[in-house]
Write a protein that holds these residues in place. Structure first.
Motif, PDB file in Angstrom:
ATOM      1  N   MET A 129      52.854 -11.690  -3.956  1.00 19.26           N
ATOM      2  CA  MET A 129      54.154 -12.016  -4.525  1.00 19.26           C
ATOM      3  C   MET A 129      54.567 -13.454  -4.219  1.00 19.26           C
ATOM      4  O   MET A 129      55.706 -13.828  -4.467  1.00 19.26           O
ATOM      5  N   GLN A 130      53.643 -14.245  -3.672  1.00 22.40           N
ATOM      6  CA  GLN A 130      53.903 -15.641  -3.317  1.00 22.40           C
ATOM      7  C   GLN A 130      55.029 -15.775  -2.292  1.00 22.40           C
ATOM      8  O   GLN A 130      55.813 -16.715  -2.332  1.00 22.40           O
ATOM      9  N   SER A 131      55.094 -14.824  -1.392  1.00 17.46           N
ATOM     10  CA  SER A 131      56.069 -14.894  -0.310  1.00 17.46           C
ATOM     11  C   SER A 131      55.331 -14.772   1.017  1.00 17.46           C
ATOM     12  O   SER A 131      54.171 -14.351   1.068  1.00 17.46           O
ATOM     13  N   GLY A 132      56.012 -15.129   2.091  1.00 19.18           N
ATOM     14  CA  GLY A 132      55.410 -15.017   3.409  1.00 19.18           C
ATOM     15  C   GLY A 132      54.284 -15.992   3.668  1.00 19.18           C
ATOM     16  O   GLY A 132      53.365 -15.680   4.424  1.00 19.18           O
ATOM     17  N   ASP A 133      54.345 -17.162   3.046  1.00 21.44           N
ATOM     18  CA  ASP A 133      53.315 -18.180   3.268  1.00 21.44           C
ATOM     19  C   ASP A 133      53.637 -18.914   4.567  1.00 21.44           C
ATOM     20  O   ASP A 133      54.600 -19.681   4.642  1.00 21.44           O
ATOM     21  N   ALA A 134      52.842 -18.668   5.610  1.00 26.60           N
ATOM     22  CA  ALA A 134      53.074 -19.303   6.906  1.00 26.60           C
ATOM     23  C   ALA A 134      52.560 -20.740   6.872  1.00 26.60           C
ATOM     24  O   ALA A 134      51.406 -20.984   6.514  1.00 26.60           O
ATOM     25  N   ILE A 135      53.421 -21.670   7.244  1.00 22.94           N
ATOM     26  CA  ILE A 135      53.101 -23.089   7.186  1.00 22.94           C
ATOM     27  C   ILE A 135      53.054 -23.668   8.591  1.00 22.94           C
ATOM     28  O   ILE A 135      53.915 -23.374   9.423  1.00 22.94           O
ATOM     29  N   ARG A 136      52.062 -24.503   8.838  1.00 25.67           N
ATOM     30  CA  ARG A 136      51.981 -25.238  10.095  1.00 25.67           C
ATOM     31  C   ARG A 136      52.274 -26.711   9.815  1.00 25.67           C
ATOM     32  O   ARG A 136      51.589 -27.339   9.030  1.00 25.67           O
ATOM     33  N   LEU A 137      53.316 -27.209  10.454  1.00 29.36           N
ATOM     34  CA  LEU A 137      53.716 -28.609  10.333  1.00 29.36           C
ATOM     35  C   LEU A 137      53.260 -29.351  11.583  1.00 29.36           C
ATOM     36  O   LEU A 137      53.607 -28.964  12.699  1.00 29.36           O
ATOM     37  N   GLN A 138      52.485 -30.424  11.393  1.00 33.33           N
ATOM     38  CA  GLN A 138      52.018 -31.232  12.510  1.00 33.33           C
ATOM     39  C   GLN A 138      52.344 -32.701  12.258  1.00 33.33           C
ATOM     40  O   GLN A 138      52.196 -33.193  11.137  1.00 33.33           O
ATOM     41  N   VAL A 139      52.811 -33.357  13.315  1.00 32.46           N
ATOM     42  CA  VAL A 139      53.129 -34.781  13.251  1.00 32.46           C
ATOM     43  C   VAL A 139      52.120 -35.544  14.104  1.00 32.46           C
ATOM     44  O   VAL A 139      51.974 -35.262  15.298  1.00 32.46           O
ATOM     45  N   PHE A 140      51.420 -36.483  13.480  1.00 31.14           N
ATOM     46  CA  PHE A 140      50.429 -37.301  14.166  1.00 31.14           C
ATOM     47  C   PHE A 140      50.900 -38.751  14.220  1.00 31.14           C
ATOM     48  O   PHE A 140      51.602 -39.222  13.309  1.00 31.14           O
ATOM     49  N   SER A 141      50.509 -39.416  15.280  1.00 31.62           N
ATOM     50  CA  SER A 141      50.804 -40.843  15.386  1.00 31.62           C
ATOM     51  C   SER A 141      49.870 -41.627  14.467  1.00 31.62           C
ATOM     52  O   SER A 141      48.944 -41.063  13.862  1.00 31.62           O
ATOM     53  N   ASP A 142      50.105 -42.923  14.379  1.00 35.12           N
ATOM     54  CA  ASP A 142      49.260 -43.779  13.555  1.00 35.12           C
ATOM     55  C   ASP A 142      47.818 -43.772  14.063  1.00 35.12           C
ATOM     56  O   ASP A 142      46.877 -43.991  13.296  1.00 35.12           O
ATOM     57  N   ALA A 143      47.635 -43.506  15.366  1.00 40.17           N
ATOM     58  CA  ALA A 143      46.294 -43.462  15.959  1.00 40.17           C
ATOM     59  C   ALA A 143      45.654 -42.077  15.875  1.00 40.17           C
ATOM     60  O   ALA A 143      44.543 -41.873  16.366  1.00 40.17           O
ATOM     61  N   GLY A 144      46.355 -41.116  15.273  1.00 41.43           N
ATOM     62  CA  GLY A 144      45.797 -39.780  15.107  1.00 41.43           C
ATOM     63  C   GLY A 144      46.072 -38.832  16.244  1.00 41.43           C
ATOM     64  O   GLY A 144      45.458 -37.760  16.332  1.00 41.43           O
ATOM     65  N   VAL A 145      47.008 -39.163  17.138  1.00 40.45           N
ATOM     66  CA  VAL A 145      47.355 -38.295  18.267  1.00 40.45           C
ATOM     67  C   VAL A 145      48.404 -37.279  17.810  1.00 40.45           C
ATOM     68  O   VAL A 145      49.409 -37.650  17.198  1.00 40.45           O
ATOM     69  N   LEU A 146      48.166 -36.004  18.113  1.00 43.52           N
ATOM     70  CA  LEU A 146      49.128 -34.956  17.775  1.00 43.52           C
ATOM     71  C   LEU A 146      50.371 -35.102  18.646  1.00 43.52           C
ATOM     72  O   LEU A 146      50.294 -35.052  19.870  1.00 43.52           O
ATOM     73  N   LEU A 147      51.528 -35.260  18.014  1.00 48.21           N
ATOM     74  CA  LEU A 147      52.783 -35.485  18.732  1.00 48.21           C
ATOM     75  C   LEU A 147      53.693 -34.265  18.744  1.00 48.21           C
ATOM     76  O   LEU A 147      54.460 -34.078  19.687  1.00 48.21           O
ATOM     77  N   ALA A 148      53.627 -33.468  17.698  1.00 52.34           N
ATOM     78  CA  ALA A 148      54.518 -32.305  17.606  1.00 52.34           C
ATOM     79  C   ALA A 148      53.947 -31.314  16.608  1.00 52.34           C
ATOM     80  O   ALA A 148      53.189 -31.682  15.699  1.00 52.34           O
ATOM     81  N   SER A 149      54.317 -30.059  16.791  1.00 54.64           N
ATOM     82  CA  SER A 149      53.858 -29.007  15.895  1.00 54.64           C
ATOM     83  C   SER A 149      54.966 -27.971  15.726  1.00 54.64           C
ATOM     84  O   SER A 149      55.642 -27.618  16.686  1.00 54.64           O
ATOM     85  N   ARG A 150      55.140 -27.506  14.501  1.00 53.93           N
ATOM     86  CA  ARG A 150      56.118 -26.469  14.195  1.00 53.93           C
ATOM     87  C   ARG A 150      55.512 -25.495  13.187  1.00 53.93           C
ATOM     88  O   ARG A 150      54.573 -25.829  12.471  1.00 53.93           O
ATOM     89  N   HIS A 151      56.090 -24.289  13.135  1.00 51.33           N
ATOM     90  CA  HIS A 151      55.659 -23.289  12.171  1.00 51.33           C
ATOM     91  C   HIS A 151      56.877 -22.748  11.430  1.00 51.33           C
ATOM     92  O   HIS A 151      57.939 -22.562  12.026  1.00 51.33           O
ATOM     93  N   PHE A 152      56.707 -22.518  10.141  1.00 49.97           N
ATOM     94  CA  PHE A 152      57.796 -21.925   9.357  1.00 49.97           C
ATOM     95  C   PHE A 152      57.213 -21.162   8.188  1.00 49.97           C
ATOM     96  O   PHE A 152      56.004 -21.197   7.923  1.00 49.97           O
ATOM     97  N   LEU A 153      58.083 -20.440   7.506  1.00 47.07           N
ATOM     98  CA  LEU A 153      57.669 -19.536   6.438  1.00 47.07           C
ATOM     99  C   LEU A 153      58.255 -20.000   5.108  1.00 47.07           C
ATOM    100  O   LEU A 153      59.425 -20.374   5.040  1.00 47.07           O
ATOM    101  N   VAL A 154      57.435 -19.954   4.071  1.00 44.15           N
ATOM    102  CA  VAL A 154      57.870 -20.359   2.737  1.00 44.15           C
ATOM    103  C   VAL A 154      57.684 -19.199   1.768  1.00 44.15           C
ATOM    104  O   VAL A 154      56.642 -18.539   1.768  1.00 44.15           O
ATOM    105  N   ASN A 155      58.712 -18.936   0.967  1.00 41.99           N
ATOM    106  CA  ASN A 155      58.628 -17.982  -0.137  1.00 41.99           C
ATOM    107  C   ASN A 155      58.661 -18.773  -1.440  1.00 41.99           C
ATOM    108  O   ASN A 155      59.713 -19.281  -1.844  1.00 41.99           O
ATOM    109  N   TRP A 156      57.512 -18.884  -2.076  1.00 42.11           N
ATOM    110  CA  TRP A 156      57.421 -19.712  -3.278  1.00 42.11           C
ATOM    111  C   TRP A 156      58.121 -19.085  -4.473  1.00 42.11           C
ATOM    112  O   TRP A 156      58.378 -19.769  -5.475  1.00 42.11           O
TER     113      TRP A 156
END
Length: 203
Positions: A129-156
């Motif tokens: 049903m295009q719902s419950g799509d779990a999303i992983r959000l990651q923020v990387f620095s310009d050098a490719g270092v992982l700085l932060a990570s979050r998870h959320f849900l999208v219902n398309w």
């Protein structure tokens, strides 16, 4: 002669029963595995709830002083965390199609407060049903270092906003899993964000 034939028949029957039994076990195992993958979050919550009950029971039944009870509580909670982490390691959530999700949800290279970041978004695909799509959000620095990570849900299939929004001091994302729909990741990421992104289940 008849005894020999009976023995052969018994062997055939035993082999047939073994094959059927093995097939049933394998099929059941596959079904259980698919169930665990499909309802992973619910299973993890159930395991955590059971362990909390066990912790409370041991603490109440313990005759030790408050220091002993505190030690028991800490030890058991670490055990709960270890078990849940092991489950997450064995059946990890598969986040894929990062380029597609980054494009759909307004990720990619960004400049915030004069600093370059790469915003990467990956998803699980959701249900039919295009719902419950779990999303992983990651923020990387310009050098490719992982700085932060979050998870959320999208219902398309809903008309609610999905794409990320940017301000100089924050990234706004919309989570369909919880009471707070609009959430923020403040920029630049803090040291706590860096730590959270590396600790299982806390990111």
């Amino acid at each position: 002669m008849q005894t020999s034939r009976k023995n052969v028949k018994r062997i055939y029957v035993a082999v047939a029963i073994f094959i059927v039994f093995a097939f049933v076990l394998e099929l059941t195992g596959v079904k259980i595995l698919l169930f665990l993958i499909e309802y992973r979050l619910a299973v993890v919550r159930l395991i955590a709830f059971v362990f909390v009950i066990v912790i409370a029971f041991f603490i109440l039944k313990s005759e030790a002083g408050w220091k002993g009870k505190l030690s028991i509580a800490i030890f058991l909670m670490l055990g709960v965390y270890a078990c849940v982490c092991f489950y997450d390691f064995v059946l990890p959530t598969q986040y894929t199609r990062c380029d597609l999700y980054s494009q759909k949800l307004n990720g990619g290279a960004r400049i915030l407060n004069g600093k370059n970041y790469k915003i990467s978004l990956c998803g699980t695909g959701g249900d039919d049903m295009q719902s419950g799509d779990a999303i992983r959000l990651q923020v990387f620095s310009d050098a490719g270092v992982l700085l932060a990570s979050r998870h959320f849900l999208v219902n398309w299939n809903e008309n609610s906003p999905n794409s990320l929004e940017y301000r100089p001091d924050r990234i706004t994302y919309y989570d369909n899993n919880g009471r707070v729909f609009e959430k923020h990741l403040f920029m630049p990421p803090t040291a706590l964000d860096w730590v959270r992104a590396r600790i299982p289940l806390l990111d």
